[in-house]
Design a protein around this motif. Structure first.
Motif, PDB file in Angstrom:
ATOM      1  N   SER A 284      -5.916 -22.892   4.808  1.00  0.00           N
ATOM      2  CA  SER A 284      -7.374 -22.809   4.734  1.00  0.00           C
ATOM      3  C   SER A 284      -7.933 -22.364   3.388  1.00  0.00           C
ATOM      4  N   GLY A 285      -7.152 -21.635   2.581  1.00  0.00           N
ATOM      5  CA  GLY A 285      -7.660 -21.112   1.323  1.00  0.00           C
ATOM      6  C   GLY A 285      -8.340 -19.762   1.432  1.00  0.00           C
ATOM      7  N   TYR A 286      -8.320 -19.153   2.623  1.00  0.00           N
ATOM      8  CA  TYR A 286      -8.764 -17.767   2.767  1.00  0.00           C
ATOM      9  C   TYR A 286      -7.574 -16.846   2.478  1.00  0.00           C
ATOM     10  N   LEU A 287      -7.856 -15.561   2.326  1.00  0.00           N
ATOM     11  CA  LEU A 287      -6.797 -14.576   2.104  1.00  0.00           C
ATOM     12  C   LEU A 287      -6.402 -13.926   3.418  1.00  0.00           C
ATOM     13  N   LYS A 288      -5.110 -13.689   3.573  1.00  0.00           N
ATOM     14  CA  LYS A 288      -4.591 -12.975   4.736  1.00  0.00           C
ATOM     15  C   LYS A 288      -4.201 -11.559   4.304  1.00  0.00           C
ATOM     16  N   PHE A 289      -4.535 -10.598   5.138  1.00  0.00           N
ATOM     17  CA  PHE A 289      -4.214  -9.183   4.872  1.00  0.00           C
ATOM     18  C   PHE A 289      -3.313  -8.685   5.995  1.00  0.00           C
ATOM     19  N   ASN A 290      -2.095  -8.313   5.660  1.00  0.00           N
ATOM     20  CA  ASN A 290      -1.106  -7.914   6.656  1.00  0.00           C
ATOM     21  C   ASN A 290      -1.126  -6.397   6.833  1.00  0.00           C
ATOM     22  N   LYS A 291      -1.795  -5.945   7.877  1.00  0.00           N
ATOM     23  CA  LYS A 291      -1.907  -4.505   8.125  1.00  0.00           C
ATOM     24  C   LYS A 291      -0.579  -3.868   8.517  1.00  0.00           C
ATOM     25  N   SER A 292       0.357  -4.657   9.002  1.00  0.00           N
ATOM     26  CA  SER A 292       1.642  -4.100   9.417  1.00  0.00           C
ATOM     27  C   SER A 292       2.614  -3.966   8.254  1.00  0.00           C
ATOM     28  N   TRP A 293       2.260  -4.510   7.080  1.00  0.00           N
ATOM     29  CA  TRP A 293       3.092  -4.358   5.894  1.00  0.00           C
ATOM     30  C   TRP A 293       3.273  -2.872   5.627  1.00  0.00           C
ATOM     31  N   LEU A 294       4.523  -2.467   5.385  1.00  0.00           N
ATOM     32  CA  LEU A 294       4.856  -1.038   5.353  1.00  0.00           C
ATOM     33  C   LEU A 294       4.044  -0.253   4.337  1.00  0.00           C
ATOM     34  N   LEU A 295       3.575  -0.894   3.277  1.00  0.00           N
ATOM     35  CA  LEU A 295       2.726  -0.207   2.306  1.00  0.00           C
ATOM     36  C   LEU A 295       1.379   0.135   2.912  1.00  0.00           C
ATOM     37  N   GLN A 296       0.769  -0.835   3.597  1.00  0.00           N
ATOM     38  CA  GLN A 296      -0.565  -0.649   4.164  1.00  0.00           C
ATOM     39  C   GLN A 296      -0.527   0.224   5.416  1.00  0.00           C
ATOM     40  N   ALA A 297       0.570   0.177   6.146  1.00  0.00           N
ATOM     41  CA  ALA A 297       0.649   0.908   7.409  1.00  0.00           C
ATOM     42  C   ALA A 297       0.947   2.387   7.228  1.00  0.00           C
ATOM     43  N   ASN A 298       1.427   2.780   6.053  1.00  0.00           N
ATOM     44  CA  ASN A 298       1.800   4.175   5.805  1.00  0.00           C
ATOM     45  C   ASN A 298       0.711   4.858   4.988  1.00  0.00           C
ATOM     46  N   PRO A 299      -0.061   5.755   5.562  1.00  0.00           N
ATOM     47  CA  PRO A 299      -1.176   6.380   4.826  1.00  0.00           C
ATOM     48  C   PRO A 299      -0.735   7.286   3.687  1.00  0.00           C
ATOM     49  N   ASN A 300       0.572   7.592   3.588  1.00  0.00           N
ATOM     50  CA  ASN A 300       1.061   8.425   2.486  1.00  0.00           C
ATOM     51  C   ASN A 300       1.306   7.640   1.210  1.00  0.00           C
ATOM     52  N   ARG A 301       1.499   6.343   1.344  1.00  0.00           N
ATOM     53  CA  ARG A 301       1.817   5.527   0.170  1.00  0.00           C
ATOM     54  C   ARG A 301       0.616   5.456  -0.780  1.00  0.00           C
ATOM     55  N   VAL A 302       0.923   5.177  -2.040  1.00  0.00           N
ATOM     56  CA  VAL A 302      -0.119   5.017  -3.056  1.00  0.00           C
ATOM     57  C   VAL A 302      -0.307   3.528  -3.328  1.00  0.00           C
ATOM     58  N   ILE A 303      -1.551   3.084  -3.201  1.00  0.00           N
ATOM     59  CA  ILE A 303      -1.934   1.713  -3.507  1.00  0.00           C
ATOM     60  C   ILE A 303      -3.018   1.819  -4.571  1.00  0.00           C
ATOM     61  N   GLY A 304      -2.667   1.471  -5.794  1.00  0.00           N
ATOM     62  CA  GLY A 304      -3.565   1.774  -6.898  1.00  0.00           C
ATOM     63  C   GLY A 304      -3.999   0.564  -7.692  1.00  0.00           C
ATOM     64  N   THR A 305      -5.064   0.752  -8.442  1.00  0.00           N
ATOM     65  CA  THR A 305      -5.477  -0.213  -9.452  1.00  0.00           C
ATOM     66  C   THR A 305      -6.338   0.511 -10.477  1.00  0.00           C
ATOM     67  N   GLU A 306      -6.686  -0.219 -11.542  1.00  0.00           N
ATOM     68  CA  GLU A 306      -7.437   0.377 -12.647  1.00  0.00           C
ATOM     69  C   GLU A 306      -8.618  -0.518 -12.990  1.00  0.00           C
ATOM     70  N   ASN A 307      -9.808   0.067 -13.043  1.00  0.00           N
ATOM     71  CA  ASN A 307     -11.025  -0.692 -13.345  1.00  0.00           C
ATOM     72  C   ASN A 307     -11.859   0.044 -14.386  1.00  0.00           C
ATOM     73  N   GLU A 308     -11.493  -0.141 -15.643  1.00  0.00           N
ATOM     74  CA  GLU A 308     -12.268   0.485 -16.712  1.00  0.00           C
ATOM     75  C   GLU A 308     -12.519  -0.456 -17.886  1.00  0.00           C
ATOM     76  N   CYS A 309     -11.894  -1.617 -17.895  1.00  0.00           N
ATOM     77  CA  CYS A 309     -11.955  -2.506 -19.059  1.00  0.00           C
ATOM     78  C   CYS A 309     -13.038  -3.572 -18.908  1.00  0.00           C
ATOM     79  N   TYR A 310     -14.280  -3.138 -18.929  1.00  0.00           N
ATOM     80  CA  TYR A 310     -15.392  -4.091 -18.883  1.00  0.00           C
ATOM     81  C   TYR A 310     -15.883  -4.368 -20.307  1.00  0.00           C
ATOM     82  N   ASN A 311     -16.227  -3.324 -21.008  1.00  0.00           N
ATOM     83  CA  ASN A 311     -16.511  -3.439 -22.437  1.00  0.00           C
ATOM     84  C   ASN A 311     -15.535  -2.551 -23.200  1.00  0.00           C
ATOM     85  N   ASP A 312     -14.276  -2.746 -22.913  1.00  0.00           N
ATOM     86  CA  ASP A 312     -13.192  -1.971 -23.507  1.00  0.00           C
ATOM     87  C   ASP A 312     -11.933  -2.815 -23.408  1.00  0.00           C
ATOM     88  N   CYS A 313     -10.844  -2.347 -24.023  1.00  0.00           N
ATOM     89  CA  CYS A 313      -9.546  -3.033 -23.929  1.00  0.00           C
ATOM     90  C   CYS A 313      -9.622  -4.464 -24.451  1.00  0.00           C
TER      91      CYS A 313
END
Length: 594
Positions: A284-313
């Motif tokens: 279909s071209g939509y995105l699937k999100f797997n909630k049972s994936w061990l990263l997403q299912a474990n609230p202790n895990r770190v899922i990170g990203t960085e958003n600062e390079c708009y007028n930088d970098c």
């Protein structure tokens, strides 16, 4: 008999086609622009927050960095010291002891691979030299060399196991393996080395799998604090086999968290990211999100990203597009399930958009069962990474439909098919064309008989009858028409809200509907089985940008567990046709009796 049959048909069609306007809903209340209201009962997820190089309390960046160069704590073989400072990339790192004296939470980087980051003795002891430079001109060592990695592993063991820093509650997470530019595990240096020396994927993969296991073993029950800084489908190793595409997933599978460093380019290279449990639905071209994936299912895990390079970098965004870039990059972060977000107070525009960032702070790390809202931003956007990669194909490639969290919009033939919105976004980052083309918003298509948009609420977010809910719809005031929401109330009655009148100001408005009770039971419209629908009741197409379902009070979920967005009760076209066929047969049979 024929009169009874005619009456029956008339009553049946009337009940099906004319819902009530119900007293369980009020509104619409209109607000110019977006509405990022957070309900009073919402709380911030424990394992979540904003982090950066420096703490900036007034914008809620409360986790700063603890930066250490390998050379400053391990100046001689098997000798460790904690009183020496170091200089890396024109930055001065205070001594380990000085940084460790804080009472505040921190995240860590140990800078390992740089020739000027590593101890001077390591090159002669391990008989290694630089393998090349990164894009900032820093030379690096081959951390996959068994001797080099053996010494790095000993250092990690001493700090985190012998000294038990892994258990320090101030330590939220650490970027690993601490290699290449800015400790981001970029494959440019690896690819260049492979090209010049013939270093193979098989050799690298053998080292990689063991090295990630080594780190997880050192951290033991605290391995959730490890954050792998590589990415899915890495660049610059094109000649390597497809296994390279899943190395990030392999690191996560061993027990680590994950981080991406470039969600500012929110359309690009972020659709098929199995390390995050996010993949493209190739049907279909939509995105699937797997909630049972061990990263997403474990609230202790770190899922990170960085958003600062708009007028930088090296990036530049025009002032007219700053809000758009900030909003979309952070919505993408939430769609990925991010709980830790790297921001810089000025470069990320926190003070410029306080309401949006407040909503972000409360949204980080929420799972379906703990979220206060569910949302979908309707769009059709290129992921230009997939223009030349033929390993996956889907209808409309390379375009990806929507960004969604706990709320899906799906095109369903039989009246609920949408078309691209009128707002086309391109060249947002100036000369950088990776972001591609985005069509923001979706329109009904009255010419082809499609006056409806169908929405499906994740059952783990809410199922059954719930009280005190808002549905917020952001729409473009494009042309004179009107629309309403069709839903089912607590009495099992399909009902309509009051209408929203659309004008011609060409600006965005958010309409809020307040429901004292509403049912989400996949039972709106025979054959589509939506939880609610937006119905165009005017003569011109409507354009919807963003839809948000907000719980005004906490609720208990009564639905079944759904671990994958693809398992939501969304009918296929054949089921719609079957139901339509049955209705036609029934009506035909009645007419024969006449």
């Amino acid at each position: 008999m024929k009169y009874l049959t005619i009456i029956f048909i008339f009553i049946f069609l009337t009940i099906v086609s004319i819902p009530f306007i119900n007293g369980t809903v009020s509104g619409p209340d209109l607000k110019s622009g977006d509405d990022w209201t957070v309900p009073n009962w919402a709380t911030i997820t424990t394992n979540s927050g904003f982090f950066s190089e420096e703490r900036t309390a007034n914008v809620n960046i409360n986790v700063g960095v603890f930066d250490i160069a390998w050379k400053q704590i391990n100046p001689s073989k098997d000798v460790y010291t904690f009183t020496t400072s170091a200089s890396v990339k024109d930055m001065t790192f205070s001594s380990f002891n000085s940084q460790n004296s804080t009472t505040k939470q921190f995240w860590m980087r140990i800078w390992n691979s740089g020739v000027n980051w590593a101890p001077t003795w390591i090159q002669s002891f391990c008989n290694v030299a630089s393998i090349g430079q990164d894009y900032d001109g820093d030379a690096h060592l081959p951390i996959w060399n068994s001797c080099v990695w053996g010494e790095i592993k000993k250092m990690y063991s001493h700090i985190f196991l012998d000294l038990n820093m892994r258990a320090d509650p101030r330590l939220k997470f650490i970027y690993v393996p601490g290699a290449f530019n800015w400790c981001e595990f970029d494959f440019t240096e690896i690819g260049n080395y492979s090209t010049s020396t013939g270093y193979s994927y098989a050799s690298f993969n053998t080292w990689f799998q063991q090295a990630m296991k080594d780190l997880v073993d050192i951290f033991g029950p605290y391995s959730y604090k490890l954050v792998y800084t590589g990415e899915d489908y890495p660049f610059d190793v094109d000649s390597w086999p497809s296994g390279k595409n899943l190395l990030a997933r392999d690191a996560v599978s061993k027990g680590m968290g994950i981080r991406n460093g470039i969600t500012e380019i929110f359309n690009f290279h972020l659709s098929e990211i199995p390390a995050y449990g996010v993949t493209i639905d190739t049907t279909s071209g939509y995105l699937k999100f797997n909630k049972s994936w061990l990263l997403q299912a474990n609230p202790n895990r770190v899922i990170g990203t960085e958003n600062e390079c708009y007028n930088d970098c090296g990036f530049t965004v025009a002032s007219s597009n700053i809000y758009y870039a900030v909003k979309m990059s952070n919505l993408k972060a939430l769609q990925m399930g991010v709980n830790w977000l790297y921001l810089v107070a000025s470069s990320s525009y926190l003070s410029t958009y306080p309401d949006f960032y407040n909503w972000m702070r409360y949204s980080l790390g929420k799972q379906s069962t703990t979220a206060f809202d569910a949302w979908a931003t309707l769009r059709n956007a290129q992921d230009t990474f997939w223009i030349y990669d033929t390993s996956l194909n889907w209808p409309g490639k390379p375009y990806i439909k929507n960004l969604e969290t706990n709320l899906l919009q799906r095109d369903i033939k039989g009246g609920a098919y949408t078309k691209n919105g009128s707002v086309k976004k391109t060249n947002i980052y100036g000369g950088n064309t990776d972001l591609g083309i985005s069509y923001e918003g979706r329109q009904t298509d009255l010419v082809t008989g499609n006056n409806t948009m169908s929405f499906f609420v994740d059952d783990d977010f809410s199922f059954g009858t719930i009280s005190n809910v808002q549905i917020k719809v952001t729409y473009l005031d494009l042309q004179s028409t009107q629309w309403l929401i069709r839903y089912k109330d607590s009495n099992n009655v399909v009902s309509n809200t009051s209408s929203v009148s659309v004008g011609t100001t060409n600006t965005y408005y958010t309409a809020t509907f307040n429901f004292t009770s509403i049912q989400f039971t996949n039972s709106i419209s025979v054959g589509r089985n939506a939880d609610f629908e937006i119905i165009n009741t005017g003569s011109k197409d409507i354009e919807i940008l963003f839809v948000r379902v907000v719980k005004l009070s906490p609720t208990t979920t009564t639905g079944s567990t759904i671990n994958d967005s693809s398992k939501l009760d969304i009918p296929n076209e054949s089921s719609i046709l079957s139901i339509s066929f049955i209705l036609i047969l029934l009506l035909s049979s009645s007419l024969i009796l006449i």
